[in-house]
Scaffold this motif. Structure first.
Motif, PDB file in Angstrom:
ATOM      1  N   HIS A   1     -14.253  -7.696  -2.076  1.00 21.76           N
ATOM      2  CA  HIS A   1     -14.275  -6.988  -0.793  1.00 21.76           C
ATOM      3  C   HIS A   1     -15.710  -6.756  -0.311  1.00 21.76           C
ATOM      4  O   HIS A   1     -15.974  -6.784   0.886  1.00 21.76           O
TER       5      HIS A   1
ATOM      6  N   PHE B   1     -10.387  -2.505   9.430  1.00 22.06           N
ATOM      7  CA  PHE B   1     -10.386  -2.967   8.037  1.00 22.06           C
ATOM      8  C   PHE B   1     -11.807  -2.995   7.486  1.00 22.06           C
ATOM      9  O   PHE B   1     -12.075  -2.551   6.375  1.00 22.06           O
TER      10      PHE B   1
ATOM     11  N   PHE C   1     -12.262  -6.453  -7.624  1.00 23.60           N
ATOM     12  CA  PHE C   1     -11.820  -5.770  -6.404  1.00 23.60           C
ATOM     13  C   PHE C   1     -13.045  -5.345  -5.591  1.00 23.60           C
ATOM     14  O   PHE C   1     -13.134  -5.573  -4.380  1.00 23.60           O
TER      15      PHE C   1
ATOM     16  N   HIS D   1     -13.438  -0.754   4.565  1.00 24.31           N
ATOM     17  CA  HIS D   1     -13.993  -1.365   3.350  1.00 24.31           C
ATOM     18  C   HIS D   1     -15.512  -1.236   3.264  1.00 24.31           C
ATOM     19  O   HIS D   1     -16.074  -1.220   2.173  1.00 24.31           O
TER      20      HIS D   1
ATOM     21  N   PHE E   1       0.818  -1.210   0.000  1.00 21.66           N
ATOM     22  CA  PHE E   1       0.000   0.000   0.000  1.00 21.66           C
ATOM     23  C   PHE E   1       0.856   1.266   0.000  1.00 21.66           C
ATOM     24  O   PHE E   1       0.377   2.339  -0.295  1.00 21.66           O
TER      25      PHE E   1
ATOM     26  N   HIS F   1      -8.318   4.216  -1.883  1.00 20.74           N
ATOM     27  CA  HIS F   1      -8.389   3.022  -1.049  1.00 20.74           C
ATOM     28  C   HIS F   1      -7.034   2.683  -0.424  1.00 20.74           C
ATOM     29  O   HIS F   1      -6.922   2.467   0.776  1.00 20.74           O
TER      30      HIS F   1
ATOM     31  N   HIS G   1      -4.427 -10.353  -3.371  1.00 25.84           N
ATOM     32  CA  HIS G   1      -3.625  -9.205  -3.782  1.00 25.84           C
ATOM     33  C   HIS G   1      -2.341  -9.625  -4.499  1.00 25.84           C
ATOM     34  O   HIS G   1      -1.752  -8.833  -5.222  1.00 25.84           O
TER      35      HIS G   1
ATOM     36  N   HIS H   1      -6.762 -13.349   1.560  1.00 24.25           N
ATOM     37  CA  HIS H   1      -6.650 -11.933   1.212  1.00 24.25           C
ATOM     38  C   HIS H   1      -5.260 -11.621   0.654  1.00 24.25           C
ATOM     39  O   HIS H   1      -5.122 -10.902  -0.341  1.00 24.25           O
TER      40      HIS H   1
ATOM     41  N   HIS I   1      -5.646   2.758   3.731  1.00 26.16           N
ATOM     42  CA  HIS I   1      -4.870   1.761   4.481  1.00 26.16           C
ATOM     43  C   HIS I   1      -3.633   2.420   5.096  1.00 26.16           C
ATOM     44  O   HIS I   1      -3.282   2.162   6.242  1.00 26.16           O
TER      45      HIS I   1
HETATM   46 CU1  CUO Z   1      -7.894  -6.028   0.066  1.00 27.86          CU
HETATM   47 CU2  CUO Z   1      -8.129  -2.927   1.168  1.00 27.86          CU
HETATM   48  O1  CUO Z   1      -7.938  -4.129  -0.507  1.00 27.86           O
HETATM   49  O2  CUO Z   1      -7.402  -4.678   1.500  1.00 27.86           O
END
Ligand code: CUO
Length: 675
Positions: free
Chosen positions: A230, A393, A226, A397, A76, A357, A204, A200, A361
């Motif tokens: 989520h 989190f 995405f 989200h 991030f 986004h 990513h 998760h 984070h």
């Molecule tokens: Cu998977 Cu914010 O995108 O954690």
């Protein structure tokens, strides 16, 4: 693959069970130069295999070298993303596997192990000549990201004293991060589940944000996935909270007010030799100025980006870099928004819509040390392998999802003809469970994970850790269908589940309920003329991957899709963990509605060859090198608003619902025992 073993042990030491790398002299790091002549002999003694490393001309590694060896690494953080992007390009650019091996052995001893592992995983995943390789699960390489560090001290003790064969699994306690008096702790089993966090991280990994090779990033409907993956996490977590007498997650939309929930992760980074910093209850995000990470950004920046999103949705068009407007249409609007939001290099206008986004984070993960005055690194929200542990989190989200929903609310409801499948009637759906019809059972289960590969600088051999997670009894869906069209048809069966009552015990409105719909399964089915009963095993869910694939430990049987014998591979590590398919329920029985729809496959299908691809968790992960295997919008038929006031009001003849109960038993079984 040996590079995934013992990540901080230099590769001239034994790797795997029996191999050493034979390095050219100039590959040894300076700190070992004085002893380099003795190293090969010392560590080669027990090796069965000696792997010669080609002395290649080294590419320019200065950018990825900028990340200190024992720092944390975050996708991030924009600077880290750039360094990783560069390293991925270097790995991707190697002519063949031998060259890749050479550059890896050079890098492994010098580059940050987290970044090295991530970039090598992405490269193995995307290079033609490494695609069949089965990367060990991330939880084995870096167990420190997933469990209470107390286990590592005990593991070192065991691996030094107790011979392999006599070692008993070490038990990791459940619920070690907060006291039961903290209400949020009731869902810690979900937030801190190893399988969920692995999913998760894998997601990513499969969908990186950055690389010079756009094809790695630019995958089919990536932005939409995405959003959808989520969104489903939030729906699942919401159901889990409702089962535990907690309200749905409150969206985090006021960046100026304190974050109510604190989180004390109790994780140590074995690489950084530091504890992950906590966030105290009542923290507020603040402007960040951390020259070391090259981040300087104000909270107001988040607000500016947010307002631009709201503007785009309001006008249903996005501003392109050349000033032109591009309409957000019904078909691709969500994908465009998803890519802008995440954001990745395929954002249509990163300059204008920024990095909302990801920077959310980042702001949250630095709230304890925004100007680096305490020399602290980011908190768990900064790492995709740990972010889901923190209650914030889900609030972040939930907010991101709200923005996507604003767009969805602009779309016209599906008219009946886009829902119905003329000639097909689903007369019923039911659950055939281990203890009766329409009853789902859950309880705790204990499984083991291998720590041996992640225990650097200890004697070799397996050390297992035993941990406790939620599990359900397997069941079947039983669906009665009538095809009165007179000819054989093909259908897509779509199964969802949602809570019925809100946090106050009142009936959820249909609009709220539809947003809580959890996808359980989706599959293609032949519908011969006449009546038929479809039986589908819960194990075959298109959302989940089997336990063995999530953990890939010794329980893996040869020939399993995730086993070393299989040609399948790391993409296959992406998938919701099967043990978390069903929310926990309650001991008195938690009411839920199970929904089934059969849509016309001729309108859903994507023509492509799926042979040899990893396609059994496609709902949340897509399919490697292929298109998303369903032409409909993700989340269909619940992704749009509807004037229907109840689920029955919404239904067309090709749909059915059944009220079911999830009963939780507070008992623990061992993996392998079926309840
Ligand atoms: Cu998977 Cu914010 O995108 O954690």
């Amino acid at each position: 693959l040996l590079f995934f073993d013992r990540p901080t042990e230099p590769c001239f030491m034994q790797k795997g069970d029996d191999a050493i790398f034979q390095l050219p002299d100039n590959f040894y790091p300076d700190k070992y130069k004085t002893v380099s002549s003795t190293l090969a002999n010392r560590f080669g003694e027990n090796a069965q295999r000696s792997i010669p490393v080609r002395n290649i001309a080294l590419p320019d590694l200065s950018l990825p070298m900028e990340l200190p060896y024992n720092d944390q690494f975050s996708l991030f953080v924009p600077k880290h993303r750039k360094m990783a992007g560069k390293l991925i390009d270097i790995f991707m650019g190697m002519r063949d596997v031998d060259d890749l091996q050479s550059i890896c052995s050079y890098c492994q001893m010098r580059l940050n192990p987290y970044m090295f592992n991530y970039c090598l995983s992405v490269a193995i995943l995307h290079r033609e000549d490494t695609k069949g390789l089965n990367i060990p699960t991330f939880a084995e390489t870096f167990p420190d990201k997933f469990m209470d560090p107390k286990v590592f001290r005990r593991a070192r003790e065991v691996s030094t004293i107790v011979p392999v064969g006599n070692r008993l699994p070490l038990v990791i306690p459940q619920n070690y991060t907060a006291a039961d008096s903290d209400p949020e702790q009731r869902v810690a089993y979900f937030r801190e589940d190893i399988g969920i966090n692995l999913h998760h991280w894998h997601w990513h990994l499969v969908y990186p944000f950055d690389a010079a090779d756009r094809a790695i990033v630019n995958k089919d409907r990536r932005g939409e996935l995405f959003y959808y993956m989520h969104q489903q996490i939030i729906a699942r977590y919401s159901a889990e909270r409702l089962c535990n007498n907690l309200g749905r997650p409150k969206r985090y939309n006021d960046f100026r007010s304190p974050i109510e929930e604190g989180y004390f992760p109790k994780l140590d980074s074995q690489v950084a030799s530091r504890a992950w910093p906590p966030r105290f209850a009542g923290s507020t995000i603040r402007d960040i100025d951390r020259p070391i990470d090259q981040i300087r950004s104000d909270v107001s920046q988040l607000e500016i980006w947010r307002d631009r999103f709201l503007q785009a949705i309001e006008t249903m068009s996005v501003t392109l870099p050349n000033g032109r407007q591009m309409p957000l249409d019904e078909e691709t609007g969500i994908d465009v928004l998803g890519n802008l939001m995440e954001s990745s290099i395929i954002s249509r206008n990163r300059g204008y819509y920024g990095d909302l986004h990801n920077m959310g984070h980042v702001f949250i993960s630095y709230s304890h040390d925004p100007d680096h005055r305490n020399l602290e690194q980011f908190g768990v929200m900064g790492d995709s392998a740990t972010a889901m542990r923190d209650p914030i989190f889900y609030r972040w989200h939930a907010y991101i999802d709200d923005i996507f929903q604003l767009y969805k609310n602009k779309l016209p409801p599906y008219p009946a003809e886009r829902l119905d499948f003329p000639g097909i009637r689903v007369s019923s759906i039911g659950i055939e469970g281990s203890s009766g019809a329409n009853l789902l059972n859950t309880q705790w289960e204990q499984s083991t994970v291998e720590l041996g590969r992640g225990l650097d600088f200890t004697p070799r051999g397996s050390v297992l850790a035993r941990f406790t997670h939620l599990q359900h009894d397997e069941f079947n869906y039983v669906i009665d269908v009538n095809n009165s069209s007179g000819s054989d048809m093909m259908g897509t069966v779509r199964i969802f589940m949602a809570p019925i009552l809100d946090e106050g015990g009142n009936q959820l409105s249909f609009d709220e309920q539809r947003r809580l719909m959890i996808e359980l399964d989706k599959f293609t089915e032949a519908l011969p003329a006449g009546t038929r009963t479809i039986r589908r095993r819960s194990l075959d869910s298109s959302v989940t991957i089997p336990y063995e694939r999530t953990f890939r430990n010794q329980n893996t049987r040869p020939g399993d899709p995730g086993s070393a014998q299989s040609a399948e591979f790391d993409f296959c590590g992406c998938g919701w963990p099967h043990h978390m398919l069903i929310p926990k329920g309650t001991d008195r029985g938690y009411p839920i509605v199970v929904f089934c729809m059969i849509s016309n496959w001729n309108e859903d299908r994507v023509i492509q060859d799926l042979v040899g691809s990893c396609n059994d968790a496609a709902s949340y992960c897509g399919i490697r090198d292929r298109k998303y295997p369903d032409r409909r919008s993700m989340g269909y038929p619940f992704d749009r608003p509807t004037p229907a006031s109840s689920i029955t009001d919404f239904m067309t003849p090709n749909m059915a619902v059944q009220q079911c109960t999830i009963r939780f038993t507070n008992a623990t079984r061992q993996r392998g025992q079926q309840g």
